[in-house]
Scaffold this motif. Structure first.
Motif, short mmCIF file in Angstrom:
data_model
loop_
_atom_site.label_atom_id
_atom_site.label_comp_id
_atom_site.label_asym_id
_atom_site.label_seq_id
_atom_site.Cartn_x
_atom_site.Cartn_y
_atom_site.Cartn_z
N ILE B 48 38.74 27.35 -25.62
CA ILE B 48 38.74 27.17 -26.80
C ILE B 48 38.15 27.92 -27.83
O ILE B 48 38.04 27.79 -28.90
CB ILE B 48 38.33 25.82 -27.16
N ARG B 49 36.98 29.04 -27.29
CA ARG B 49 36.37 29.75 -28.16
C ARG B 49 35.77 31.01 -27.47
O ARG B 49 35.56 30.95 -26.28
CB ARG B 49 35.05 29.06 -28.49
N LEU B 50 35.91 32.21 -28.14
CA LEU B 50 35.61 33.52 -27.60
C LEU B 50 34.49 33.70 -28.65
O LEU B 50 34.74 33.92 -29.93
CB LEU B 50 36.47 34.23 -27.51
N ARG B 51 33.23 34.23 -27.97
CA ARG B 51 32.20 34.68 -28.85
C ARG B 51 31.92 36.20 -28.67
O ARG B 51 31.64 36.49 -27.30
CB ARG B 51 30.92 33.98 -29.07
N LYS B 52 32.09 36.96 -29.45
CA LYS B 52 31.68 38.50 -29.28
C LYS B 52 30.28 38.75 -29.03
O LYS B 52 29.48 37.81 -29.45
CB LYS B 52 32.32 39.43 -30.25
N GLY B 53 29.97 40.07 -28.92
CA GLY B 53 28.24 39.98 -28.80
C GLY B 53 27.91 40.92 -27.67
O GLY B 53 26.94 40.97 -27.17
N SER B 58 29.94 35.25 -25.00
CA SER B 58 30.32 34.03 -24.31
C SER B 58 31.57 33.41 -24.56
O SER B 58 32.26 33.75 -25.53
CB SER B 58 29.35 32.98 -24.73
N PHE B 59 32.02 32.34 -23.89
CA PHE B 59 33.35 31.60 -24.02
C PHE B 59 32.96 30.31 -23.70
O PHE B 59 32.15 30.00 -22.73
CB PHE B 59 34.43 32.46 -23.33
N LEU B 77 29.85 35.67 -20.56
CA LEU B 77 30.90 36.29 -19.91
C LEU B 77 30.26 37.25 -18.99
O LEU B 77 30.89 37.42 -17.88
CB LEU B 77 31.79 36.94 -21.00
N HIS B 78 29.19 37.76 -19.02
CA HIS B 78 28.84 38.92 -18.40
C HIS B 78 27.45 38.36 -17.29
O HIS B 78 26.87 39.03 -16.83
CB HIS B 78 28.28 40.11 -19.06
N SER B 79 27.47 36.87 -17.23
CA SER B 79 26.41 36.48 -16.54
C SER B 79 26.73 36.71 -14.94
O SER B 79 27.81 36.62 -14.60
CB SER B 79 26.52 34.71 -16.46
N PRO B 80 25.61 37.05 -14.29
CA PRO B 80 25.76 37.54 -12.92
C PRO B 80 26.10 36.23 -12.04
O PRO B 80 26.73 36.41 -10.91
CB PRO B 80 24.58 38.08 -12.40
N ARG B 81 26.01 35.08 -12.70
CA ARG B 81 26.28 33.70 -11.92
C ARG B 81 27.78 33.55 -11.94
O ARG B 81 28.49 32.76 -11.02
CB ARG B 81 25.92 32.46 -12.41
N ILE B 82 28.77 34.26 -12.80
CA ILE B 82 30.04 34.09 -12.73
C ILE B 82 30.46 35.15 -11.54
O ILE B 82 30.36 36.35 -11.85
CB ILE B 82 30.77 34.23 -14.08
N GLU B 83 31.28 34.37 -10.64
CA GLU B 83 31.79 35.35 -9.54
C GLU B 83 33.10 35.78 -10.14
O GLU B 83 33.31 37.26 -9.88
CB GLU B 83 31.95 34.49 -8.43
N LYS B 84 33.94 35.23 -10.61
CA LYS B 84 35.25 35.62 -11.02
C LYS B 84 35.84 34.77 -11.99
O LYS B 84 35.66 33.40 -11.97
CB LYS B 84 36.21 35.94 -9.88
N ILE B 85 36.88 35.31 -12.95
CA ILE B 85 37.49 34.18 -13.94
C ILE B 85 39.04 34.65 -13.51
O ILE B 85 39.35 35.72 -13.52
CB ILE B 85 37.24 34.70 -15.45
N GLU B 86 39.70 33.63 -13.29
CA GLU B 86 41.40 33.70 -13.14
C GLU B 86 42.02 33.17 -14.38
O GLU B 86 41.76 31.99 -14.83
CB GLU B 86 41.69 33.00 -11.82
N VAL B 87 42.69 33.87 -14.86
CA VAL B 87 43.86 33.21 -15.71
C VAL B 87 45.05 32.66 -15.30
O VAL B 87 45.78 33.33 -14.81
CB VAL B 87 44.01 34.50 -16.99
N VAL B 88 45.03 31.43 -15.52
CA VAL B 88 46.29 30.69 -14.84
C VAL B 88 47.41 30.82 -15.69
O VAL B 88 48.60 31.09 -15.20
CB VAL B 88 46.03 29.29 -14.61
N ARG B 89 47.33 30.49 -17.04
CA ARG B 89 48.36 30.86 -17.91
C ARG B 89 47.99 31.00 -19.24
O ARG B 89 46.80 30.77 -19.51
CB ARG B 89 49.51 29.39 -17.83
#
Lengths: 223, 121
Positions: B48-53, B58-59, B77-89
């Motif tokens: 619902i939100r994307l923040r640049k920077g 962040s999102f 968005l660039h946190s090392p804790r995020i392994e991957k993000i899949e876009v479903v639709r």
């Protein structure tokens, strides 16, 4: 005492290996030039004088300052002018008390790699001026009620003393007045990044002053 | 490029991040450390939100949990804790921030799918 003069660049945030994120201040620290070594025998105390921040504008430094920095060449008329190589015309000089001044060499440079990641440092700078500030901003007083019949008393200081005894306002009573634009030290800041190539240091937390302001980084006294 | 940006760039960016857009249904795989164990938690919902920077972008992902409780999580968005993000639709939306979603529930909180031609592999 490890000491460096630097320039506050700005703030950002960094990730650590666990993924935690920390707000940091980036400081352009160095290169610092050793402009003078003071010894107990000659000057009465041991210290190293450091210089930072090259000034290119003509007339920014007096002839006396230029002579001290070895910018004026000796000639027949002025044979005693100081010879000092490797130091540009620097705008800021700071002394660092040292017990071993013999280790420093006049004309030498210091880089930000004298600090390591994980060190604790104190950073001194001139805080932003707040002008004439009230008691809430200046001394951390509490605000009064906004409602219940309190009109224009929201940020008022309240009572400033007792009645007949002592019949006057005590000295040192905290009141509104000029705040800021003074020398402030933020102590015990952790060094999170050192980039010797670009002379950048990142310390956790904030640092006094505006971006572009001159700051002095030294070894933390509270270790 | 100023010095602060160059510091941010020196951190390792998350590789293979998809380009997110508001309204996307995503599955965020987040590494969670519990004591000395590490597991991956998946959070599926709508962006619902994307923040640049730059590196601090962040999102925010919103999903409806049990009992019709809306849950929003904001990730760096660039946190090392995020392994991957899949876009479903993908979905057809007309706003950059979908805050109006918070007031909607049930059938009205649906988005029309936007079919995107897959890039030739």
């Amino acid at each position: 005492m490890k000491k460096l003069i630097g320039r506050k660049v700005g703030m950002t945030q960094l990730f650590d290996e666990k993924g935690n994120v920390t707000g940091v201040t980036v400081i352009e620290a160095g290169p610092n030039y050793v402009t003078q070594v003071k010894t107990l025998a000659r000057d009465g105390y041991n210290a190293v004088q450091l210089g930072f921040g090259e000034v290119r504008k003509k007339g920014a430094l007096t002839r006396g300052e230029l002579g001290h920095l070895g910018q004026l060449k000796a000639n027949d008329k002025h044979p005693k002018r100081r010879a000092l190589s490797g130091v540009p015309a620097v705008g800021t000089l700071v002394e660092s008390r040292s017990s071993k001044p013999a280790e420093a060499e006049e004309g030498g440079t210091l880089k930000c790699d004298i600090f390591a990641v994980g060190d604790f440092v104190d950073v001194t700078g001139t805080m932003k001026g707040r002008g004439f500030a009230g008691n809430i901003k200046r001394h951390g007083f509490h605000r009064q009620k906004k409602t219940h019949g309190a009109s224009d008393r929201e940020r008022a200081p309240g009572s400033i003393g007792a009645g007949t005894t002592p019949g006057r306002v005590e000295k040192g009573q905290k009141m509104a007045g000029h705040y800021g634009n003074t020398r402030v030290t933020n102590s015990h800041l952790k060094v999170l990044m050192v980039d010797a190539e670009r002379n950048l240091i990142a310390v956790a937390g904030s640092v006094p002053g505006a971006n572009g302001g001159i700051v002095v980084i030294q070894e933390g006294r509270k270790q | 490029m100023n010095l602060v940006e160059s510091i941010e760039k020196s951190q390792t960016a998350n590789a293979n991040l998809p380009t997110l857009q508001p309204g996307d249904m995503v599955r965020v795989h987040q590494k969670i450390v519990e004591g000395d164990r590490e597991r991956v938690q998946v959070f599926q919902g709508t962006v619902i939100r994307l923040r640049k920077g730059g590196m601090n972008a962040s999102f925010t992902v919103r999903r409806i949990a049990t009992h019709n409780v809306g849950v929003e999580r904001t990730y760096l968005l660039h946190s090392p804790r995020i392994e991957k993000i899949e876009v479903v639709r993908h979905a057809r939306v007309r706003r950059a921030q979908l805050y109006y979603f918070r007031k909607l529930q049930g059938k009205s909180a649906r988005l029309k799918e936007r079919i995107v031609a897959k890039p030739a592999a």
